[in-house]
Design a protein around this motif. Structure first.
Motif, PDB file in Angstrom:
ATOM      1  N   LEU A 177      26.374  39.442  -3.279  1.00 32.25           N
ATOM      2  CA  LEU A 177      27.009  40.747  -3.317  1.00 32.25           C
ATOM      3  C   LEU A 177      26.059  41.837  -2.859  1.00 32.25           C
ATOM      4  O   LEU A 177      26.460  42.778  -2.156  1.00 32.25           O
ATOM      5  CB  LEU A 177      27.502  41.055  -4.738  1.00 32.25           C
ATOM      6  CG  LEU A 177      28.824  40.429  -5.163  1.00 32.25           C
ATOM      7  CD1 LEU A 177      29.063  40.642  -6.651  1.00 32.25           C
ATOM      8  CD2 LEU A 177      29.983  41.009  -4.355  1.00 32.25           C
ATOM      9  N   SER A 178      24.805  41.733  -3.249  1.00 32.64           N
ATOM     10  CA  SER A 178      23.817  42.729  -2.843  1.00 32.64           C
ATOM     11  C   SER A 178      23.699  42.775  -1.325  1.00 32.64           C
ATOM     12  O   SER A 178      23.724  43.850  -0.707  1.00 32.64           O
ATOM     13  CB  SER A 178      22.466  42.412  -3.478  1.00 32.64           C
ATOM     14  OG  SER A 178      21.486  43.341  -3.071  1.00 32.64           O
ATOM     15  N   VAL A 179      23.600  41.589  -0.713  1.00 31.92           N
ATOM     16  CA  VAL A 179      23.520  41.524   0.753  1.00 31.92           C
ATOM     17  C   VAL A 179      24.794  42.086   1.380  1.00 31.92           C
ATOM     18  O   VAL A 179      24.749  42.901   2.315  1.00 31.92           O
ATOM     19  CB  VAL A 179      23.291  40.066   1.213  1.00 31.92           C
ATOM     20  CG1 VAL A 179      23.386  39.958   2.735  1.00 31.92           C
ATOM     21  CG2 VAL A 179      21.945  39.562   0.722  1.00 31.92           C
ATOM     22  N   TYR A 180      25.940  41.668   0.860  1.00 35.26           N
ATOM     23  CA  TYR A 180      27.230  42.071   1.410  1.00 35.26           C
ATOM     24  C   TYR A 180      27.452  43.578   1.301  1.00 35.26           C
ATOM     25  O   TYR A 180      27.851  44.240   2.279  1.00 35.26           O
ATOM     26  CB  TYR A 180      28.329  41.308   0.673  1.00 35.26           C
ATOM     27  CG  TYR A 180      29.734  41.712   1.027  1.00 35.26           C
ATOM     28  CD1 TYR A 180      30.271  41.419   2.278  1.00 35.26           C
ATOM     29  CD2 TYR A 180      30.538  42.371   0.100  1.00 35.26           C
ATOM     30  CE1 TYR A 180      31.564  41.791   2.599  1.00 35.26           C
ATOM     31  CE2 TYR A 180      31.829  42.742   0.407  1.00 35.26           C
ATOM     32  CZ  TYR A 180      32.346  42.452   1.661  1.00 35.26           C
ATOM     33  OH  TYR A 180      33.619  42.823   1.981  1.00 35.26           O
ATOM     34  N   LEU A 181      27.183  44.139   0.127  1.00 35.46           N
ATOM     35  CA  LEU A 181      27.393  45.568  -0.080  1.00 35.46           C
ATOM     36  C   LEU A 181      26.404  46.403   0.713  1.00 35.46           C
ATOM     37  O   LEU A 181      26.749  47.475   1.223  1.00 35.46           O
ATOM     38  CB  LEU A 181      27.293  45.905  -1.572  1.00 35.46           C
ATOM     39  CG  LEU A 181      28.363  45.279  -2.470  1.00 35.46           C
ATOM     40  CD1 LEU A 181      28.063  45.569  -3.934  1.00 35.46           C
ATOM     41  CD2 LEU A 181      29.751  45.790  -2.104  1.00 35.46           C
ATOM     42  N   ASN A 182      25.180  45.927   0.839  1.00 35.71           N
ATOM     43  CA  ASN A 182      24.184  46.662   1.627  1.00 35.71           C
ATOM     44  C   ASN A 182      24.570  46.684   3.103  1.00 35.71           C
ATOM     45  O   ASN A 182      24.404  47.699   3.781  1.00 35.71           O
ATOM     46  CB  ASN A 182      22.808  46.031   1.450  1.00 35.71           C
ATOM     47  CG  ASN A 182      22.254  46.207   0.051  1.00 35.71           C
ATOM     48  OD1 ASN A 182      22.794  46.974  -0.741  1.00 35.71           O
ATOM     49  ND2 ASN A 182      21.195  45.492  -0.272  1.00 35.71           N
ATOM     50  N   GLU A 183      25.112  45.564   3.599  1.00 36.54           N
ATOM     51  CA  GLU A 183      25.467  45.476   5.017  1.00 36.54           C
ATOM     52  C   GLU A 183      26.748  46.232   5.344  1.00 36.54           C
ATOM     53  O   GLU A 183      26.845  46.863   6.399  1.00 36.54           O
ATOM     54  CB  GLU A 183      25.631  44.005   5.419  1.00 36.54           C
ATOM     55  CG  GLU A 183      24.319  43.230   5.484  1.00 36.54           C
ATOM     56  CD  GLU A 183      24.541  41.774   5.865  1.00 36.54           C
ATOM     57  OE1 GLU A 183      25.717  41.341   5.881  1.00 36.54           O
ATOM     58  OE2 GLU A 183      23.556  41.079   6.134  1.00 36.54           O
ATOM     59  N   ARG A 185      28.448  48.601   3.278  1.00 40.75           N
ATOM     60  CA  ARG A 185      28.667  49.902   2.668  1.00 40.75           C
ATOM     61  C   ARG A 185      27.438  50.800   2.671  1.00 40.75           C
ATOM     62  O   ARG A 185      27.483  51.901   2.126  1.00 40.75           O
ATOM     63  CB  ARG A 185      29.163  49.718   1.218  1.00 40.75           C
ATOM     64  CG  ARG A 185      30.593  49.166   1.134  1.00 40.75           C
ATOM     65  CD  ARG A 185      30.773  48.362  -0.141  1.00 40.75           C
ATOM     66  NE  ARG A 185      32.145  48.001  -0.408  1.00 40.75           N
ATOM     67  CZ  ARG A 185      32.791  46.998   0.186  1.00 40.75           C
ATOM     68  NH1 ARG A 185      32.167  46.269   1.096  1.00 40.75           N
ATOM     69  NH2 ARG A 185      34.047  46.723  -0.136  1.00 40.75           N
ATOM     70  N   GLY A 186      26.386  50.323   3.256  1.00 41.03           N
ATOM     71  CA  GLY A 186      25.184  51.150   3.338  1.00 41.03           C
ATOM     72  C   GLY A 186      24.485  51.365   2.011  1.00 41.03           C
ATOM     73  O   GLY A 186      23.729  52.327   1.857  1.00 41.03           O
ATOM     74  N   LEU A 311      41.045  52.439  11.637  1.00 41.56           N
ATOM     75  CA  LEU A 311      40.631  53.261  12.764  1.00 41.56           C
ATOM     76  C   LEU A 311      39.179  52.945  13.110  1.00 41.56           C
ATOM     77  O   LEU A 311      38.814  51.807  13.328  1.00 41.56           O
ATOM     78  CB  LEU A 311      40.824  54.746  12.426  1.00 41.56           C
ATOM     79  CG  LEU A 311      42.277  55.165  12.135  1.00 41.56           C
ATOM     80  CD1 LEU A 311      42.358  56.640  11.787  1.00 41.56           C
ATOM     81  CD2 LEU A 311      43.173  54.849  13.329  1.00 41.56           C
ATOM     82  N   SER A 312      38.341  53.949  13.153  1.00 41.99           N
ATOM     83  CA  SER A 312      36.930  53.724  13.449  1.00 41.99           C
ATOM     84  C   SER A 312      36.232  53.275  12.168  1.00 41.99           C
ATOM     85  O   SER A 312      36.857  52.984  11.160  1.00 41.99           O
ATOM     86  CB  SER A 312      36.307  55.007  13.975  1.00 41.99           C
ATOM     87  OG  SER A 312      36.486  56.059  13.042  1.00 41.99           O
ATOM     88  N   ARG A 313      34.917  53.221  12.218  1.00 39.92           N
ATOM     89  CA  ARG A 313      34.149  52.801  11.053  1.00 39.92           C
ATOM     90  C   ARG A 313      34.463  53.719   9.872  1.00 39.92           C
ATOM     91  O   ARG A 313      34.426  54.935   9.982  1.00 39.92           O
ATOM     92  CB  ARG A 313      32.652  52.865  11.380  1.00 39.92           C
ATOM     93  CG  ARG A 313      31.758  52.402  10.234  1.00 39.92           C
ATOM     94  CD  ARG A 313      30.298  52.452  10.657  1.00 39.92           C
ATOM     95  NE  ARG A 313      29.419  52.114   9.550  1.00 39.92           N
ATOM     96  CZ  ARG A 313      29.098  50.885   9.184  1.00 39.92           C
ATOM     97  NH1 ARG A 313      29.602  49.876   9.860  1.00 39.92           N
ATOM     98  NH2 ARG A 313      28.280  50.660   8.187  1.00 39.92           N
ATOM     99  N   PRO A 314      34.778  53.151   8.705  1.00 47.07           N
ATOM    100  CA  PRO A 314      35.153  53.982   7.556  1.00 47.07           C
ATOM    101  C   PRO A 314      33.981  54.793   7.033  1.00 47.07           C
ATOM    102  O   PRO A 314      32.815  54.464   7.261  1.00 47.07           O
ATOM    103  CB  PRO A 314      35.610  52.947   6.523  1.00 47.07           C
ATOM    104  CG  PRO A 314      34.884  51.692   6.897  1.00 47.07           C
ATOM    105  CD  PRO A 314      34.804  51.721   8.390  1.00 47.07           C
ATOM    106  N   LEU A 315      34.307  55.864   6.304  1.00 45.39           N
ATOM    107  CA  LEU A 315      33.274  56.660   5.656  1.00 45.39           C
ATOM    108  C   LEU A 315      32.583  55.829   4.590  1.00 45.39           C
ATOM    109  O   LEU A 315      33.223  55.083   3.841  1.00 45.39           O
ATOM    110  CB  LEU A 315      33.900  57.904   5.017  1.00 45.39           C
ATOM    111  CG  LEU A 315      34.447  58.959   5.978  1.00 45.39           C
ATOM    112  CD1 LEU A 315      35.304  59.968   5.218  1.00 45.39           C
ATOM    113  CD2 LEU A 315      33.299  59.670   6.687  1.00 45.39           C
ATOM    114  N   LEU A 316      31.258  55.933   4.544  1.00 45.74           N
ATOM    115  CA  LEU A 316      30.507  55.157   3.563  1.00 45.74           C
ATOM    116  C   LEU A 316      30.725  55.719   2.166  1.00 45.74           C
ATOM    117  O   LEU A 316      31.009  56.896   1.988  1.00 45.74           O
ATOM    118  CB  LEU A 316      29.019  55.173   3.917  1.00 45.74           C
ATOM    119  CG  LEU A 316      28.643  54.473   5.236  1.00 45.74           C
ATOM    120  CD1 LEU A 316      27.149  54.619   5.499  1.00 45.74           C
ATOM    121  CD2 LEU A 316      29.033  53.003   5.202  1.00 45.74           C
TER     122      LEU A 316
END
Length: 491
Positions: A177-183, A185-186, A311-316
């Protein structure tokens, strides 16, 4: 004691063993005072003959009651009801006061039945559904998940895998989850920043119970999620309602409140405001974080459908820009796979996560280790990520088709904006339409949709509801809109 046998009724067809039937009935007679302490029971031979059962069965029943302390044996004299029980006056067969009392339905003690807990549990069985915005489980990666779950069950050290685990959740899942959320959701997390929970409701309960005191002020939007409001009320918090518009929560209104009184927590759905689906504008995000740091209130960020943006990349998330440690970030796999799979995550500073992990232990020792490790495997192998890419493509097509159907068939009855993401459309119906009545009529046609009552904290503010499109096929969406169209035409 001879009439005792007439009070005992043995059913040899019953699944309960005969000796247990006998011991249970004797216990009940003692408890009710029908047979008093010190009274001698029939011998095992006499009772067996009277009941037409084997003597060994009676002996076994007597032994059971002797072991439990209901009976006592006197060498050479027989078996007696234990004398340590207080004298109990037998109850009359018909007691007018209690003859209608059913202890299985109503307790003999009182408790406070709080009105905020009276919320209907959603059990939708309709063939068609424009729901709150649920995923379509028909193309969820269930085969991959079942294989991963089975692997967890049959491999490795069973004492470790099938025993007690970390209260914070599977360390493997927290790593993934740490890897996934960091990649995606910033965020800048480590496994120690993550508490695995069963869903956002559990995250809200832990945060409310562990971080709020009775009388604390909590801010929510006047259009919002009933489960969040319920948790804050249960914690004894004072609810402050903030308006929201087409750009999300009104941050200026929030600041005005902060100037007048202390605020402990803000609940916000920044990515897609619930229920209206609008995104919190970038400048308001910065302002919100600054207000949180200035006035010291916690931001509980519920990011219930971040992965679905068209649409485009979502807001973080706000959590990605939080430098002051004021944001608790919460999400789950409910919208990713299905509500049945209770795996979510609460992200925050290590000391807060440790605190909430200790609290979680007293209500739920741990989650499902097998399921958590199976989810970790799917994340590590990229299966969840591939499923999400497929889902976004399909849900975008369904959104476009559904919005087209609404415009061409129902534009005279409702107004809406095409959502940039998520799984539902926020539809505002004409004031002349009774949504509750329309929802009931639709249900009679085998179509479910919410009347919107739970989302609106201010009565009659908006005659709106969420119409979910993600869980329905194109054909099902067409049928659903056709039913609504026909019902509204009648009006």
């Amino acid at each position: 004691m001879q009439p005792l046998s007439s009070m005992l009724h043995i059913d040899k067809t019953d699944k309960l063993a005969v000796y247990l039937q006998l011991s249970n009935q004797l216990t009940d007679l003692i408890r009710k005072g029908v047979i008093q302490g010190g009274h001698q029971l029939l011998s095992s031979r006499q009772l067996a003959k009277a009941l037409n059962i084997h003597r060994k069965t009676v002996v076994r029943a007597y032994d059971e009651l002797l072991a439990q302390g209901w009976l006592e044996s006197k060498l050479g004299s027989g078996t007696f009801v234990a004398t340590h029980f207080p004298e109990i006056k037998p109850q009359p067969l018909q007691d007018d006061k209690n003859q209608n009392f059913d202890s299985k339905k109503v307790a003999g003690f009182s408790f406070e039945d709080k009105p905020h807990l009276h919320r209907a549990v959603l059990k939708n069985t309709a063939a068609l559904h424009l729901d709150d915005g649920f995923p379509d489980p028909r193309f969820a990666p269930l085969e991959e998940l079942s294989r991963a779950y089975r692997t967890q069950l049959i491999t490795g050290n069973p004492y470790v895998k099938l025993g007690y685990g970390d209260t914070s959740g599977s360390y493997w899942l927290r790593q993934q989850l740490s890897v996934y959320l960091n990649e995606t959701r910033g965020l800048k997390t480590s496994p120690e920043n993550i508490l695995v929970i069963r869903g956002t409701v559990m995250g809200l309960f832990l945060a409310s119970t562990g971080l709020l005191k009775s009388g604390d002020n909590v801010a929510i939007t006047d259009l919002g999620w009933a489960s969040a409001r319920m948790n804050f009320i249960q914690a004894g918090a004072n609810i402050l309602q903030i308006p929201a518009d087409e750009h999300g929560i009104d941050v200026d209104a929030l600041e005005n409140i902060c100037k007048k009184q202390s605020l402990r927590m803000l609940y916000v759905t920044s990515h897609h405001h619930y229920p209206t689906t609008v995104a919190l504008r970038a400048d308001r995000r910065l302002q919100l974080l600054a207000l949180s740091e200035k006035y010291g209130f916690i931001i509980f960020e519920d990011d219930y459908d971040y992965d679905f943006h068209y649409l485009s990349r979502p807001l973080l998330p706000l959590a990605g820009a939080d430098q002051a440690g004021m944001v608790l970030y919460c999400g789950s796999f409910t919208k990713t796979i299905s509500p049945a799979f209770r795996v979510g995550y609460l992200v925050g500073s290590e000391n807060v996560i440790n605190h909430l992990s200790r609290l979680r232990r007293i209500i739920d020792r741990q989650g499902d280790n097998m399921l958590e490790n199976a989810m970790a495997e799917l994340l590590q192998n990229g299966i969840i990520q591939r499923h999400l890419r497929k889902s976004v493509r399909i849900y975008r097509q369904r959104r476009d088709m559904f919005c087209s159907l609404l415009k061409s068939n129902l534009s005279n009855y409702l107004d809406f904006n095409t959502p940039d993401g998520g799984m539902a459309v926020w539809a505002k119906f004409d004031k002349s339409i009774d949504l509750k009545s329309l929802s009931e009529q639709a249900m009679a046609k085998n179509l479910y949709f919410s009347d919107g009552g739970e989302n609106n904290l201010i009565p009659d503010k908006l005659n709106g509801t969420r119409l979910g499109f993600a869980s329905s096929t194109s054909q099902e969406l067409e049928q659903s809109v056709e039913i609504l169209k026909n019902l509204l035409k009648i009006k």
